[in-house]
Design an enzyme around this catalytic site. Structure first.
Site, PDB file in Angstrom:
ATOM      1  N   MET A  17      39.345  31.112  35.306  1.00  0.00           N
ATOM      2  CA  MET A  17      39.969  32.397  35.020  1.00  0.00           C
ATOM      3  C   MET A  17      41.270  32.515  35.804  1.00  0.00           C
ATOM      4  O   MET A  17      41.329  32.157  36.978  1.00  0.00           O
ATOM      5  CB  MET A  17      39.009  33.523  35.431  1.00  0.00           C
ATOM      6  CG  MET A  17      39.548  34.914  35.221  1.00  0.00           C
ATOM      7  SD  MET A  17      38.385  36.177  35.831  1.00  0.00           S
ATOM      8  CE  MET A  17      37.134  36.110  34.560  1.00  0.00           C
ATOM      9  N   CYS A  18      42.314  33.003  35.127  1.00  0.00           N
ATOM     10  CA  CYS A  18      43.583  33.288  35.802  1.00  0.00           C
ATOM     11  C   CYS A  18      43.962  34.730  35.465  1.00  0.00           C
ATOM     12  O   CYS A  18      43.093  35.567  35.283  1.00  0.00           O
ATOM     13  CB  CYS A  18      44.656  32.284  35.383  1.00  0.00           C
ATOM     14  SG  CYS A  18      45.081  32.357  33.629  1.00  0.00           S
ATOM     15  N   TYR A  19      45.232  35.019  35.375  1.00  0.00           N
ATOM     16  CA  TYR A  19      45.690  36.377  35.075  1.00  0.00           C
ATOM     17  C   TYR A  19      45.487  36.741  33.608  1.00  0.00           C
ATOM     18  O   TYR A  19      44.881  37.744  33.283  1.00  0.00           O
ATOM     19  CB  TYR A  19      47.182  36.539  35.421  1.00  0.00           C
ATOM     20  CG  TYR A  19      47.493  36.241  36.857  1.00  0.00           C
ATOM     21  CD1 TYR A  19      47.363  37.221  37.828  1.00  0.00           C
ATOM     22  CD2 TYR A  19      47.900  34.970  37.245  1.00  0.00           C
ATOM     23  CE1 TYR A  19      47.639  36.948  39.161  1.00  0.00           C
ATOM     24  CE2 TYR A  19      48.174  34.687  38.569  1.00  0.00           C
ATOM     25  CZ  TYR A  19      48.044  35.675  39.525  1.00  0.00           C
ATOM     26  OH  TYR A  19      48.305  35.393  40.835  1.00  0.00           O
ATOM     27  N   GLY A  34      45.161  33.960  30.994  1.00  0.00           N
ATOM     28  CA  GLY A  34      44.631  32.852  30.206  1.00  0.00           C
ATOM     29  C   GLY A  34      45.609  31.721  29.990  1.00  0.00           C
ATOM     30  O   GLY A  34      45.352  30.824  29.182  1.00  0.00           O
ATOM     31  N   PHE A  54      41.624  37.383  33.713  1.00  0.00           N
ATOM     32  CA  PHE A  54      41.002  38.493  34.426  1.00  0.00           C
ATOM     33  C   PHE A  54      41.398  39.836  33.819  1.00  0.00           C
ATOM     34  O   PHE A  54      40.601  40.774  33.802  1.00  0.00           O
ATOM     35  CB  PHE A  54      41.369  38.465  35.913  1.00  0.00           C
ATOM     36  CG  PHE A  54      40.701  39.559  36.687  1.00  0.00           C
ATOM     37  CD1 PHE A  54      39.361  39.464  37.032  1.00  0.00           C
ATOM     38  CD2 PHE A  54      41.403  40.694  37.052  1.00  0.00           C
ATOM     39  CE1 PHE A  54      38.730  40.491  37.725  1.00  0.00           C
ATOM     40  CE2 PHE A  54      40.787  41.723  37.748  1.00  0.00           C
ATOM     41  CZ  PHE A  54      39.443  41.618  38.082  1.00  0.00           C
TER      42      PHE A  54
END
EC number: 2.8.1.1
Length: 108
Positions: A64-66, A68, A93
Site C-alpha cells: 500500500m502507498c498513497y 496505488g 491508503f
C-alpha cells in the site's frame, strides 16, 4: 508469479481481514503515523531486512502507498527479492481510508 498483480481495496480488505496476506505500507513516516491500517508493517529501506527476516516468502504480500502508484514498483521489487505472490493495492491508503475509515489507526 513473475509480475505483481494489482488488486482493489475490497480484495485487499478481504485478505487483510482473513489474515491470508501480509500488508506493508510504504508511505513516509509522517503519513504512516498520521493514519495506517492496523497491523500494517511500515516498509522502508531501513526496515526491509527486518521484514524479509520476519515473513514467510510463501505468504502473499500486499503493498500500500498513497494512491496505488508507488506500490507498483515496490511490489515488483519484493517479487525480485523472492516473495512468491505480491499485490499492489489500487487507490492506496487514500482509497482504503475513504472506504474503511473504521479500520485506520494512528501512531500518536
Amino acid at each position: 508469479m513473475e509480475q505483481f498483480e494489482a488488486i482493489n481495496v475490497e480484495q485487499a480488505y478481504s485478505r487483510w481481514k482473513d489474515g491470508s496476506a501480509a500488508l506493508v505500507d510504504i508511505r513516509d513516516p509522517q503519513s504512516f503515523e498520521a493514519g495506517h491500517t492496523p497491523g500494517a508493517f511500515h516498509l522502508t529501506n531501513a526496515s526491509l531486512q527486518t521484514f524479509m527476516q520476519q515473513n514467510d516468502f510463501e505468504r502473499p504480500v500486499m503493498v500500500m502507498c498513497y494512491h496505488g502508484n508507488s506500490s507498483r514498483s515496490a511490489a515488483q521489487y519484493l517479487l525480485h527479492q523472492g516473495f512468491d505472490a505480491v499485490y499492489s493495492i489500487d487507490g492506496g491508503f487514500e482509497a482504503w481510508a475513504r472506504q474503511y475509515p473504521q479500520d485506520v489507526e494512528t501512531s500518536a
